[in-house]
Design a protein around this motif. Structure first.
Motif, PDB file in Angstrom:
ATOM      1  N   TYR A  32       0.842  -1.189   0.000  1.00  0.00           N
ATOM      2  CA  TYR A  32       0.000   0.000   0.000  1.00  0.00           C
ATOM      3  C   TYR A  32       0.876   1.238   0.000  1.00  0.00           C
ATOM      4  O   TYR A  32       1.892   1.286   0.683  1.00  0.00           O
ATOM      5  N   TRP A  34       0.646   5.604   0.209  1.00  0.00           N
ATOM      6  CA  TRP A  34      -0.152   6.768   0.579  1.00  0.00           C
ATOM      7  C   TRP A  34       0.597   8.039   0.186  1.00  0.00           C
ATOM      8  O   TRP A  34       1.820   8.094   0.243  1.00  0.00           O
ATOM      9  N   TYR A  36       0.618  11.869   1.618  1.00  0.00           N
ATOM     10  CA  TYR A  36       0.204  12.757   2.689  1.00  0.00           C
ATOM     11  C   TYR A  36       0.688  14.177   2.361  1.00  0.00           C
ATOM     12  O   TYR A  36       1.729  14.361   1.741  1.00  0.00           O
ATOM     13  N   ALA A  46      -3.782  12.763   4.974  1.00  0.00           N
ATOM     14  CA  ALA A  46      -3.780  11.878   3.823  1.00  0.00           C
ATOM     15  C   ALA A  46      -4.529  12.503   2.647  1.00  0.00           C
ATOM     16  O   ALA A  46      -5.616  13.062   2.799  1.00  0.00           O
TER      17      ALA A  46
END
Lengths: 113, 113
Positions: A32, A34, A36, A46
């Motif tokens: 995964y 992300w 931010y 996020a």
């Protein structure tokens, strides 16, 4: 060696332009990713997550993931002065328990009015 | 949107003393995290916490560190005794599930003299 590397360190884009940020991982256990964003004096917030190959679009933001090369990018179209911030890429193994995020050092984005 | 609060925003302490950093997570979240950021470096995972227990900790989570959340109150990080290398910004985060978005607080800047 850092497991999550971001480039460039800083980026200046004119208002209304396209900003492109890059992130590469050296750990194939990361599933995964992300993005931010952190404004001065605040905690990171996020923007979006991505875990499938290809593009994911949310408004003016598009993330792209290439699992084979472990490369993630974030593209911001029609950049606004409010987009000026520090952008972090973060990765996790997503084992099903509580994720531990591994962060890059960040890209400082400056939108010039 | 949901907010994580951290108290205090800045703490100055003499080496060897004890310090407690407080975090008020998002009200219905079940997973809690602490991250450490030394000036100029990336944010690094310290520990995650669920159902009253530490689930995972990194090598940065020294024996002098402890976390707890008694009876749904603040999620705390205690350092006893403090060392010079503990000077950093400490970010608390919380999430609804283990793999969900982590919501970050604004950080506590700890200075150990």
């Amino acid at each position: 060696q850092q497991k999550v590397q971001q480039s460039p360190e800083s980026l200046s884009v004119p208002e209304g332009g396209m900003a492109s940020l890059n992130c590469t991982s050296s750990d194939r256990n990361f599933q995964y990713f992300w993005w931010y964003r952190q404004h001065s004096g605040e905690g990171p917030k996020a923007l979006m997550s991505i875990f499938s190959d290809g593009d994911k679009k949310e408004g003016r933001f598009t993330a792209h993931l290439n699992k084979a090369s472990l490369h993630v990018s974030l593209h911001i179209r029609d950049s606004q002065p409010s987009d000026s911030a520090l952008y972090f890429c973060a990765a996790s193994e997503h084992t099903g328990g509580a994720d531990r995020l591994t962060f890059g050092k960040g890209t400082q984005l400056i939108i010039q009015p | 949107g949901p907010k994580v609060l951290q108290i205090p925003s800045h703490q100055i302490i003499d080496m060897g003393q004890m310090v407690t950093l407080n975090c008020d997570p998002v009200s219905n979240h079940l997973y809690f995290y602490w991250y450490k950021q030394i000036l100029g470096q990336q944010m690094e995972f310290l520990v995650n916490f669920y159902n009253g227990k530490v689930m995972e900790k990194s090598k940065l989570f020294k024996d002098q560190f402890s976390v707890e959340r008694p009876d749904g109150s603040y999620f705390t990080l205690k350092i006893q005794p403090t060392a010079l290398e503990d000077s950093a910004v400490y970010f608390c985060a919380s999430s609804w599930t283990g793999g969900a978005e982590q919501f970050f607080g604004p950080g506590t800047r700890l200075t150990v003299l």
